[in-house]
Design an enzyme around this catalytic site. Structure first.
Site, PDB file in Angstrom:
ATOM      1  N   GLU A  42      -7.303   5.132   7.105  1.00  0.00           N
ATOM      2  CA  GLU A  42      -7.241   6.094   7.208  1.00  0.00           C
ATOM      3  C   GLU A  42      -8.193   7.255   6.307  1.00  0.00           C
ATOM      4  OE1 GLU A  42      -3.599   5.793   5.561  1.00  0.00           O
ATOM      5  OE2 GLU A  42      -2.047   5.682   7.107  1.00  0.00           O
ATOM      6  N   HIS A 101      -9.703   1.145   3.946  1.00  0.00           N
ATOM      7  CA  HIS A 101      -8.162   1.334   5.238  1.00  0.00           C
ATOM      8  C   HIS A 101      -8.537   2.501   6.221  1.00  0.00           C
ATOM      9  CE1 HIS A 101      -4.758   2.709   5.925  1.00  0.00           C
ATOM     10  NE2 HIS A 101      -4.029   1.469   5.607  1.00  0.00           N
ATOM     11  N   GLY A 142       2.582  -1.562   4.115  1.00  0.00           N
ATOM     12  CA  GLY A 142       2.789   0.550   3.477  1.00  0.00           C
ATOM     13  C   GLY A 142       4.364   0.634   3.899  1.00  0.00           C
ATOM     14  N   GLY A 143       4.404   0.683   4.909  1.00  0.00           N
ATOM     15  CA  GLY A 143       5.575   2.066   4.753  1.00  0.00           C
ATOM     16  C   GLY A 143       6.903   0.883   4.713  1.00  0.00           C
ATOM     17  N   GLU A 172      -6.060  -5.196   9.920  1.00  0.00           N
ATOM     18  CA  GLU A 172      -5.104  -4.125  10.262  1.00  0.00           C
ATOM     19  C   GLU A 172      -5.362  -3.123  11.770  1.00  0.00           C
ATOM     20  OE1 GLU A 172      -2.988  -2.804   6.621  1.00  0.00           O
ATOM     21  OE2 GLU A 172      -4.656  -1.164   6.452  1.00  0.00           O
ATOM     22  N   SER A 218       2.282  -2.118  10.325  1.00  0.00           N
ATOM     23  CA  SER A 218       4.205  -2.565  11.246  1.00  0.00           C
ATOM     24  C   SER A 218       4.559  -3.661  10.464  1.00  0.00           C
ATOM     25  CB  SER A 218       3.586  -2.103  12.396  1.00  0.00           C
ATOM     26  OG  SER A 218       3.913  -0.377  12.743  1.00  0.00           O
ATOM     27  N   GLY A 246       1.686   2.106  10.631  1.00  0.00           N
ATOM     28  CA  GLY A 246       2.408   3.300  10.614  1.00  0.00           C
ATOM     29  C   GLY A 246       3.218   3.346  12.186  1.00  0.00           C
ATOM     30  N   ASN A 251       0.814  -1.168  -0.050  1.00  0.00           N
ATOM     31  CA  ASN A 251       0.015  -0.202  -0.232  1.00  0.00           C
ATOM     32  C   ASN A 251       0.761   1.158   0.386  1.00  0.00           C
ATOM     33  OD1 ASN A 251      -1.819   1.810   0.585  1.00  0.00           O
ATOM     34  ND2 ASN A 251      -2.514   1.020   2.572  1.00  0.00           N
ATOM     35  N   TRP A 252       0.970   1.574  -1.625  1.00  0.00           N
ATOM     36  CA  TRP A 252       2.048   2.816  -1.126  1.00  0.00           C
ATOM     37  C   TRP A 252       0.912   4.017  -0.650  1.00  0.00           C
ATOM     38  CZ3 TRP A 252       4.595   2.612  -7.292  1.00  0.00           C
ATOM     39  CH2 TRP A 252       4.842   1.073  -7.148  1.00  0.00           C
ATOM     40  N   LYS A 253      -0.162   3.755  -0.467  1.00  0.00           N
ATOM     41  CA  LYS A 253      -0.453   5.705  -0.101  1.00  0.00           C
ATOM     42  C   LYS A 253      -0.313   6.899  -1.283  1.00  0.00           C
ATOM     43  CE  LYS A 253      -0.474   3.026   5.147  1.00  0.00           C
ATOM     44  NZ  LYS A 253      -0.443   3.556   5.713  1.00  0.00           N
TER      45      LYS A 253
END
Ligand code: PGA
Length: 253
Positions: free
Chosen positions: A100, A98, A237-238, A170, A216, A176, A9-11
């Protein structure tokens, strides 16, 4: 056998040029080490990157996902992007719900139910995110919260449509933050989700649904998480923005 997925998930990160480099590097790795047929990489990328990156990757192993779609089919909704548009540029998955999106864009379970239907109508597979916030876990309400999210957005589907869903657990407190759920906490929730699916649909369907862990997840903790019986990969993600780290995670599938 259930499909195992490493989903990035590159956001809202990467320019198109950076994104193409990243996608090419992952494709290169897979060219050298092809995935077994029950394993897949999914890249959840910005809308602007979908069409060009679809040209760079081989659908045999790598699918492209959008990170959201509009809750309307088409029309006067300036700035929105529909499921049909996303399908037309070659994506096969959409990350839906998601945390966010729920938090910053106030998406409700009802909105997400509509989005899921619009995705399925376009033969796009939703990667449907569920998960509790920190205060909810502290009050031991995580099971209640996740059950409600599934009930209100997914469990109205018939078995045939439901079989195209991928679920991502999640926990919001892990996204994150560098604080992942323990393999035991994640396994406990994944098993709970599978039991709910078995009850609503059938044990066979429950056994066939891919359930990803997200929050994470990185090259250090993925091995233990992915070895749990009900965890079929990750939504990352990250760590999905770092080529070598994401490749390490793919190897652990
Ligand atoms: P993270 O994000 O891996 O950076 O915690 C996961 C996600 O938001 O899907």
């Amino acid at each position: 056998m259930r499909t195992r997925i490493a989903a990035g998930n590159w956001k809202m990160n990467t320019t198109l040029q950076d994104g193409i480099e990243l996608a090419k590097a992952i494709q290169q790795f897979i060219n050298n080490f092809p995935l077994e047929s029950h394993k897949r990489v999914v890249l959840g990328i910005p809308f602007t990157h979908i069409y060009p990156i679809v040209q760079e990757v081989d659908y045999k192993h790598i699918s492209v996902a959008a990170q959201n779609c509009a809750k309307w089919e088409k029309g006067a909704y300036t700035g929105e992007v529909s499921a049909e548009m996303i399908r037309s540029v070659g994506a096969h998955y959409i990350i839906i719900g998601h945390s966010e999106r729920r938090q910053y864009f106030h998406e409700t379970n009802e909105d997400l139910k509509t989005k899921v239907e619009l995705c399925l109508k376009q033969s796009l597979r939703p990667i449907f995110c569920v998960g509790e916030k920190l205060d909810e876990r502290e009050q031991n309400k995580q099971f209640e919260v996740v059950e409600k999210q599934l009930q209100e957005s997914l469990f109205h589907l018939d078995a045939e449509h439901f079989s195209h869903i991928v679920i991502a657990y999640e926990p919001v407190w892990a996204i994150g933050t560098g604080k992942n759920a323990t393999p035991q906490q994640a396994q406990e929730m994944h098993m709970f989700i599978r039991q709910l699916i078995a009850k609503r649909y059938s044990p066979t369907l429950a056994n066939n649904i891919t359930i990803l862990y997200g929050g994470s997840c990185n090259a250090q903790n993925a091995a233990l998480l992915f070895s749990q019986p009900d965890i079929d990969g990750g939504l990352i993600g990250g760590a999905s923005l770092k080529t070598n780290e994401f490749i390490e995670i793919i190897k652990l599938l």
